[in-house]
Design an enzyme around this catalytic site. Structure first.
Site: not given
Ligand code: 0GY
Length: 297
Positions: A35-37, A134, A161, A185, A253, A258
């Site tokens: 889980h990463c972005h 949010r 999510y 999560h 993550d 955020n």
């Molecule tokens: C996460 C959590 C968040 C954000 C996102 O895609 C996203 O903007 O997943 C969060 O703000 O809780 O899993 O990275």
């Protein structure tokens, strides 16, 4: 759609840790950060007009360097909401990963079979349905169900999510989904309530009652009320790992969208793993066997 917001990082945005520690915990060979972005970079892959936040740049090169530094072999990159349904940054990262990354995209019900086939070829293996208010405007359940019908034949799964208080309302919907479901999560439990609280028991019951439901035991830094080393999250994640060792995933993550209280040290996050998966057998399932089965089989 024209963008009326500048692509400039929000003033209260916390940037990822500049120099994380080397983990004390040695990851097993083949470990996956599941889980990463990636964020942008905005000059190449602008953020979506409908986004709820504008982050720092955090592109594929930084992610792959962190992967190597921490000792992971592979990544699962999840489309972040700041890119909306524009998966170009994600797909670009997958295509430049030498097969070391898979992806989870965000799509609309108008997605074509050709677009899905193209994403599959790049390494996408799932879609994400986001219910966190949010982060996204609400999507009707019928739209999600029609996307689910489209992606199921590809063997993809669905990442969901949501926050703990929304689980009861979502349960009938989850039961309708035709694929493997991965909950982000642990469904975001309130860790001040204790693992015996009905809310967390409801989540464990959900997993016990449906073998298609998996959980990411991720984001202690997000769930913790105490802060590092996130001891208050250990009992929750450990309970899920021990009850469902074949249906859990772990990830950093990175770059931690955020986060408001602090920015975690990614090396210290890796050191959290043996606390929630105390035996080599559990660690192998969590970090190697499970993610490889779901994303590379
Ligand atoms: C996460 C959590 C968040 C954000 C996102 O895609 C996203 O903007 O997943 C969060 O703000 O809780 O899993 O990275």
């Amino acid at each position: 759609m024209a963008d009326d917001k500048p692509q400039i990082m929000d003033p209260d945005w916390l940037v990822f840790h500049p120099n994380p520690k080397k983990p004390d915990f040695q990851l097993p060979a083949g470990a996956v950060d599941a889980h990463c972005h990636v964020f942008g970079p905005a000059a190449e892959f602008p953020f979506a007009p409908e986004r709820k936040y504008t982050p720092c740049d955090a592109g594929k090169d930084k992610l792959f360097a962190l992967r190597d530094y921490l000792g992971f072999e592979r990544n699962v990159i999840v489309q972040a909401t700041c890119h909306g349904k524009d998966n170009r940054a994600l797909v670009d990262a997958l295509r430049h990963s030498d097969g070391k990354a898979r992806g989870v995209a965000s799509v609309g019900s108008d997605i074509s079979e050709a677009e899905l086939a193209d994403m599959h070829e790049a390494g996408v293996r799932g879609v994400r349905f986001n219910f966190v208010k949010r982060l996204v405007d609400a999507t009707p359940k019928e739209v999600f169900l029609s996307i689910a019908e489209k992606i199921a034949p590809l063997g993809w799964h669905i990442v969901v999510y949501f926050e703990a208080q929304d689980l009861a309302e979502l349960e009938p919907f989850l039961a309708q989904l035709p694929t493997t479901i991965v909950v982000d999560h642990m469904g975001r439990p309130d860790v001040t309530k204790g693992i015996d609280h009905p809310d967390f028991q409801r989540f464990l019951d959900l997993m016990a009652g449906n073998e298609r439901i998996w959980s990411k035991v991720t984001c202690p830094e997000r769930l913790s009320k105490q802060g590092p080393p996130y001891s208050d999250v250990v009992p929750y994640a450990k309970a899920v790992v021990e009850a469902f060792p074949d249906r859990v995933l772990w990830g950093t993550d990175w770059p931690h969208p955020n986060m408001k209280s602090h920015m975690p040290d990614d090396g210290a996050l890796v050191d959290f793993i043996p606390l929630i998966a105390p035996t080599p057998d559990l660690q192998l399932k969590l970090l190697v066997d499970n993610p490889n089965r779901l994303y590379w089989a």
